[in-house]
Design an enzyme around this catalytic site. Sequence first.
Site, PDB file in Angstrom:
ATOM      1  CG  ASP A 221      14.487   5.972   8.750  1.00 46.73           C
ATOM      2  OD1 ASP A 221      14.381   5.270   7.723  1.00 46.73           O
ATOM      3  OD2 ASP A 221      13.502   6.415   9.354  1.00 46.73           O
ATOM      4  CG  HIS A 244      15.296   1.478   9.465  1.00 47.91           C
ATOM      5  ND1 HIS A 244      14.134   2.215   9.537  1.00 47.91           N
ATOM      6  CD2 HIS A 244      15.644   1.219  10.753  1.00 47.91           C
ATOM      7  CE1 HIS A 244      13.802   2.400  10.809  1.00 47.91           C
ATOM      8  NE2 HIS A 244      14.716   1.809  11.564  1.00 47.91           N
TER       9      HIS A 244
END
Length: 407
Positions: A221, A244
């Site tokens: 993430d 991310h």
Amino acid sequence: MAPHLNIVPSMFVLLLLFISASKVQSDAFDVVAKFGAKADGKTDLSKPFLDAWKEACASVTPSTVVIPKGTYLLSKVNLEGPCKAPIEINVQGTIQAPADPSAFKDPNWVRFYSVENFKMFGGGIFDGQGSIAYEKNTCENREFRSKLPVNIRFDFLTNALIQDITSKDSKLFHINVFACKNITLERLKIEAPDESPNTDGIHMGKSEGVNIIASDIKTGDDCISIGDGTKNMVIKEITCGPGHGISIGSLGKFQNEEPVEGIKISNCTITNTSNGARIKTWPGEHGGAVSEIHFEDITMNNVSSPILIDQQYCPWNKCKKNEESKVKLSNISFKNIRGTSALPEAIKFICSGSSPCQNVELADIDIKHNGAEPATSQCLNVKPITSGKLNPIPCSGPVPKTPSATA
């Protein structure tokens, strides 16, 4: 003008604090030698660790809790202050969480709460053993996800230094920083598979004077995510990817969120991530404010969305798609950002129609698309201020009509 960032002075004060504390002979509280811990990977470390902490915290002179080399099983531990003197934890070994997620009834594994003048170091590893959790953590399984633990929580700490620690395979976030003041995290190593859901590397909220320096983050993430109430923060010399990217937000999902302001991200390298330098807010929902955010001197390597303002952030398509974001964005800059984009859309500014982005600056941008098509730039409800060499040309591409589904 950006607000004065009291980061360097706070780091200097922190350094003086630990230098002065080191001049006093610190008491050592060895969890093995003094408290009977066993480095066999089977015997629970919780009681020896907590007992060592309580004695060290009660000491009127600087103290150090030592976890020697070896592998330890730790069910969970909550380490609370206030302590009577500066306190350190020297983690040399590998600390493992129970692999079975059902062993946890709340989102805590290792938690430090209400401590001043704290340091953790030693080269040790906090291993969340998250592989089973990754298989079950889906967007439909909210109850399951709500009980997954963060590897390490720092709550209400003041004047803290975290150095040379590894967080591995967390079941949820690796590190969460909440309501802290003057905390520095440096030379950290964070690692989890790129498909591991919700494993943000470092997340923070309602904190001031946070520094994240010279760390390597590989996760599933956001490498770093910045929540509401974060002020006067420096992020530099970070290697991020997979993951991310480095994100402000998400914001605007909950009532009464506090402003985010005075954030500088610089000298970072972001590689093979879905996003690079990102600001994300929910459509509809609630208001908020983000200002004085500065991304500078960043290298992007094969990043899908290198520069992104997304005020239609809608992961899993669970949002009010027909409403505009109520979060106000202003005084944001992207300077000297170079590298390659995995997709043609290298720059996306998707701002709110009801509250357009103000004073967004692009300077010295050179991002090339890795494919045959040239890189493009998309703009909605914003007129960026530009200077220097700019590739792609600002606002040269079409604007997407639907909210983005990326997390």
